[in-house]
Write an enzyme that holds these catalytic residues in place. Structure first.
Site, PDB file in Angstrom:
ATOM      1  N   ARG A 109      47.656  47.736  36.609  1.00  0.00           N
ATOM      2  CA  ARG A 109      47.774  46.869  35.436  1.00  0.00           C
ATOM      3  C   ARG A 109      46.449  46.686  34.710  1.00  0.00           C
ATOM      4  NH1 ARG A 109      52.072  43.149  34.878  1.00  0.00           N
ATOM      5  NH2 ARG A 109      53.779  43.891  36.131  1.00  0.00           N
ATOM      6  N   TYR A 217      54.068  52.913  45.343  1.00  0.00           N
ATOM      7  CA  TYR A 217      53.575  54.062  44.574  1.00  0.00           C
ATOM      8  C   TYR A 217      52.057  53.995  44.435  1.00  0.00           C
ATOM      9  CZ  TYR A 217      54.030  50.632  40.687  1.00  0.00           C
ATOM     10  OH  TYR A 217      53.971  49.525  39.885  1.00  0.00           O
TER      11      TYR A 217
HETATM   12  C1  LIG Z   1      57.027  41.660  40.144  1.00  0.00           C
HETATM   13  C2  LIG Z   1      56.997  42.162  38.723  1.00  0.00           C
HETATM   14  C3  LIG Z   1      57.011  43.531  38.474  1.00  0.00           C
HETATM   15  C4  LIG Z   1      57.022  44.010  37.169  1.00  0.00           C
HETATM   16  N1  LIG Z   1      57.035  45.370  36.966  1.00  0.00           N
HETATM   17  C5  LIG Z   1      57.039  45.851  35.705  1.00  0.00           C
HETATM   18  C6  LIG Z   1      57.028  47.263  35.477  1.00  0.00           C
HETATM   19  O1  LIG Z   1      56.992  48.053  36.423  1.00  0.00           O
HETATM   20  N2  LIG Z   1      57.039  47.704  34.190  1.00  0.00           N
HETATM   21  C7  LIG Z   1      57.063  46.852  33.112  1.00  0.00           C
HETATM   22  O2  LIG Z   1      57.065  47.311  31.974  1.00  0.00           O
HETATM   23  N3  LIG Z   1      57.070  45.502  33.308  1.00  0.00           N
HETATM   24  C8  LIG Z   1      57.055  44.994  34.571  1.00  0.00           C
HETATM   25  N4  LIG Z   1      57.030  43.638  34.764  1.00  0.00           N
HETATM   26  C9  LIG Z   1      57.062  42.738  33.582  1.00  0.00           C
HETATM   27  C10 LIG Z   1      55.704  42.651  32.915  1.00  0.00           C
HETATM   28  O3  LIG Z   1      54.722  42.284  33.856  1.00  0.00           O
HETATM   29  C11 LIG Z   1      55.744  41.622  31.799  1.00  0.00           C
HETATM   30  O4  LIG Z   1      56.910  41.766  31.029  1.00  0.00           O
HETATM   31  C12 LIG Z   1      54.547  41.803  30.871  1.00  0.00           C
HETATM   32  O5  LIG Z   1      53.349  41.710  31.599  1.00  0.00           O
HETATM   33  C13 LIG Z   1      54.578  40.760  29.752  1.00  0.00           C
HETATM   34  O6  LIG Z   1      53.437  40.910  28.950  1.00  0.00           O
HETATM   35  P1  LIG Z   1      53.074  39.827  27.860  1.00  0.00           P
HETATM   36  O7  LIG Z   1      51.801  40.280  27.259  1.00  0.00           O
HETATM   37  O8  LIG Z   1      54.263  39.585  26.984  1.00  0.00           O
HETATM   38  O9  LIG Z   1      52.882  38.461  28.659  1.00  0.00           O
HETATM   39  P2  LIG Z   1      51.774  38.070  29.755  1.00  0.00           P
HETATM   40  O10 LIG Z   1      51.349  39.242  30.534  1.00  0.00           O
HETATM   41  O11 LIG Z   1      52.319  36.902  30.477  1.00  0.00           O
HETATM   42  O12 LIG Z   1      50.517  37.619  28.894  1.00  0.00           O
HETATM   43  C14 LIG Z   1      50.451  36.382  28.256  1.00  0.00           C
HETATM   44  C15 LIG Z   1      48.985  36.097  27.930  1.00  0.00           C
HETATM   45  O13 LIG Z   1      48.920  34.936  27.144  1.00  0.00           O
HETATM   46  C16 LIG Z   1      47.956  34.057  27.675  1.00  0.00           C
HETATM   47  N5  LIG Z   1      48.397  32.698  27.322  1.00  0.00           N
HETATM   48  C17 LIG Z   1      49.458  32.025  27.816  1.00  0.00           C
HETATM   49  N6  LIG Z   1      49.579  30.818  27.242  1.00  0.00           N
HETATM   50  C18 LIG Z   1      48.563  30.720  26.353  1.00  0.00           C
HETATM   51  C19 LIG Z   1      48.161  29.704  25.440  1.00  0.00           C
HETATM   52  N7  LIG Z   1      48.830  28.549  25.359  1.00  0.00           N
HETATM   53  N8  LIG Z   1      47.068  29.927  24.652  1.00  0.00           N
HETATM   54  C20 LIG Z   1      46.393  31.099  24.728  1.00  0.00           C
HETATM   55  N9  LIG Z   1      46.731  32.098  25.584  1.00  0.00           N
HETATM   56  C21 LIG Z   1      47.799  31.907  26.385  1.00  0.00           C
HETATM   57  C22 LIG Z   1      47.952  34.327  29.164  1.00  0.00           C
HETATM   58  O14 LIG Z   1      46.737  33.934  29.768  1.00  0.00           O
HETATM   59  C23 LIG Z   1      48.162  35.842  29.182  1.00  0.00           C
HETATM   60  O15 LIG Z   1      46.950  36.550  29.082  1.00  0.00           O
HETATM   61  C24 LIG Z   1      57.020  43.113  36.072  1.00  0.00           C
HETATM   62  C25 LIG Z   1      56.995  41.737  36.308  1.00  0.00           C
HETATM   63  C26 LIG Z   1      56.982  41.257  37.618  1.00  0.00           C
HETATM   64  C27 LIG Z   1      56.964  39.776  37.843  1.00  0.00           C
END
Ligand SMILES: Cc1cc2nc3c(=O)[nH]c(=O)nc-3n(C[C@H](O)[C@H](O)[C@H](O)COP(=O)(O)OP(=O)(O)OC[C@H]3O[C@@H](n4cnc5c(N)ncnc54)[C@H](O)[C@@H]3O)c2cc1C
Length: 406
Positions: A109, A217
């Site tokens: 990641r 993996y």
């Molecule tokens: C066990 C597990 C396995 C997974 N495997 C996969 C996979 O193999 N492939 C895949 O595609 N997806 C996978 N996922 C899903 C994936 O991890 C998430 O869907 C993805 O990381 C979401 O990204 P995002 O940027 O939307 O949110 P997030 O990664 O949650 O990022 C949100 C960001 O916003 C910041 N933030 C939050 N609130 C605030 C605020 N109020 N003010 C300022 N900043 C803030 C946080 O600090 C963070 O940096 C998996 C999830 C889990 C739990």
């Protein structure tokens, strides 16, 4: 215009937020990103990316950098966690590339995040701020006001909520709460030398059993081995307080075959993540605010699509805006393109997980008979996920420098 006013503010610098900032910048839109953490970082574990995410990363112009640390497994293998029987395999390279144009890839990641972060830092239209936790977003009609926890206020013509499952920006759309699945994931990546069973780095292993699964993996050029052990907590279902503990993990996997059971004690030392999602919603838009990624459509991980969909979101948003962040009317098209697809992901991910975890002998009989009979290049179940969603945007994707600058 004060220095605190921006054309676009992205809230959240995860994979989704950084990907969206990059997509918007590449379409000519200046972007300011706020991240609450003091540093950009991701969970110390792996991530699987289907061909649709690799296509998105290609559109973002970062494929070379992604491929420097990625692992390209030949196949995915599904085995019975109780008997050890190999039930089916799925081709991840040549047949997948022939069908979808891109392979299936696994990564660390932080390597994905670093690639996106470096591309954002290198882009003149992106500015990034850490230690900025957004508390509230207020709709002021032709501007959105962003109030941060430390009192700092900013305004923007468009706010992109990329702030994850507990999104503040989402409150403009709905006040719903995360739904707990009762499933807990112990995950982490360790030096590959520490894993005796990691001999075959050409495979993504998925072991399925009643109420549990294990995924294994390699990541980071094969230097690390990622393992995710997931179980449905009985203690949680019984209303006990001591659920999800390392000893419950060991207990849950007690009936698995030697190859699986052997890795569990080490896995119990990793961090535990209870798995949440939310029910789908009808719109990701509220006036000049738009949601992407987990802020919009948090899903269970069973399709391996949460981050993949987030990357698609950002590119589609940039394409429909066409370089004009004030064109809020086009956000309706973003909804039309993204809501049905991500709703299906959310809906399918739940029973998909159930089908891995089934303890129902009749259903398991059907499932296993299907698995044993399918060809390794049969992509029927996943074709809708991996197909090219950018194609329908035609020329407008060119504005996001399709496949450019590689
Ligand atoms: C066990 C597990 C396995 C997974 N495997 C996969 C996979 O193999 N492939 C895949 O595609 N997806 C996978 N996922 C899903 C994936 O991890 C998430 O869907 C993805 O990381 C979401 O990204 P995002 O940027 O939307 O949110 P997030 O990664 O949650 O990022 C949100 C960001 O916003 C910041 N933030 C939050 N609130 C605030 C605020 N109020 N003010 C300022 N900043 C803030 C946080 O600090 C963070 O940096 C998996 C999830 C889990 C739990």
């Amino acid at each position: 215009v004060s220095h605190n006013d921006h054309a676009v503010i992205v809230v959240g610098g995860g994979i989704g937020g950084l990907g969206t900032a990059l997509a918007l910048a590449r379409s000519g839109v200046p972007v300011h990103l706020l991240e609450r953490a003091p540093e950009f970082s991701e969970v110390g574990a792996g991530i699987q990316m289907g061909p649709n995410a690799i296509r998105a990363l290609d559109h973002l112009g970062v494929l070379d950098s992604i491929y420097e640390t990625a692992v390209f497994p030949q196949r995915g293998v599904i085995s019975d966690a109780t008997t050890g029987e190999r039930l089916t395999t799925i081709d991840f390279q040549a047949p997948m590339i022939a069908r979808f144009g891109y392979p299936y890839v696994v990564l660390h990641r932080n390597d994905v995040l670093t690639t996106l972060l470096e591309a954002c830092r290198a882009h003149p239209l992106v500015t990034l701020e850490n230690d900025r936790e957004v508390d509230e977003v207020i709709d002021e009609g032709d501007r959105m006001r962003i109030v941060c926890k430390n009192g700092v206020e900013l305004t923007a013509g468009l706010v992109v909520g990329a702030d994850g499952i507990n999104s503040r920006v989402r409150r403009l759309v709905t006040n719903d709460e995360p739904v707990f699945s009762g499933h807990i994931a112990y995950r982490g990546a360790m030096p590959i030398e520490l894993v005796p069973s990691a001999a075959d780095v050409d495979e993504v292993q998925l072991w399925v059993g009643p109420g549990l699964h294990l995924i294994q993996y390699p990541v980071r050029r094969g230097e690390l081995y990622n393992q995710v052990a997931v179980f449905e907590s009985r203690r949680y279902a019984e209303g006990r307080d001591d659920w999800g503990t390392p000893d419950e993990l060991v207990e849950a996997f007690a009936g698995t075959c030697e190859a699986v059971r052997a890795v569990i004690p080490r896995q119990a030392e990793e961090r535990a993540y209870p798995n949440y999602d939310k029910d789908p919603i009808d719109s990701f838009v509220a006036n000049r605010a738009v949601l992407i990624g987990d802020a919009a459509h948090p899903m269970l991980q069973y399709l391996g699509q949460g981050a993949c969909q987030a990357l698609e979101d950002g590119l589609v948003l940039a394409a429909v805006l066409g370089g004009d962040p004030d064109d809020v009317a086009s956000l309706g098209e973003y909804d039309a393109l993204r809501v049905p697809r991500t709703t299906k992901c959310q809906r399918v991910a739940r029973p998909w997980g159930k089908s891995w975890h089934t303890g129902d002998e009749a259903f398991k009989g059907f499932r296993d008979r299907y698995f044993r009979g399918r060809a390794s290049d049969d992509f029927s179940e996943v074709a809708w996920l991996y197909e090219d969603v950018f194609q329908s945007l035609g020329e407008r994707m060119a504005g996001v420098q399709v496949g450019g600058n590689r």
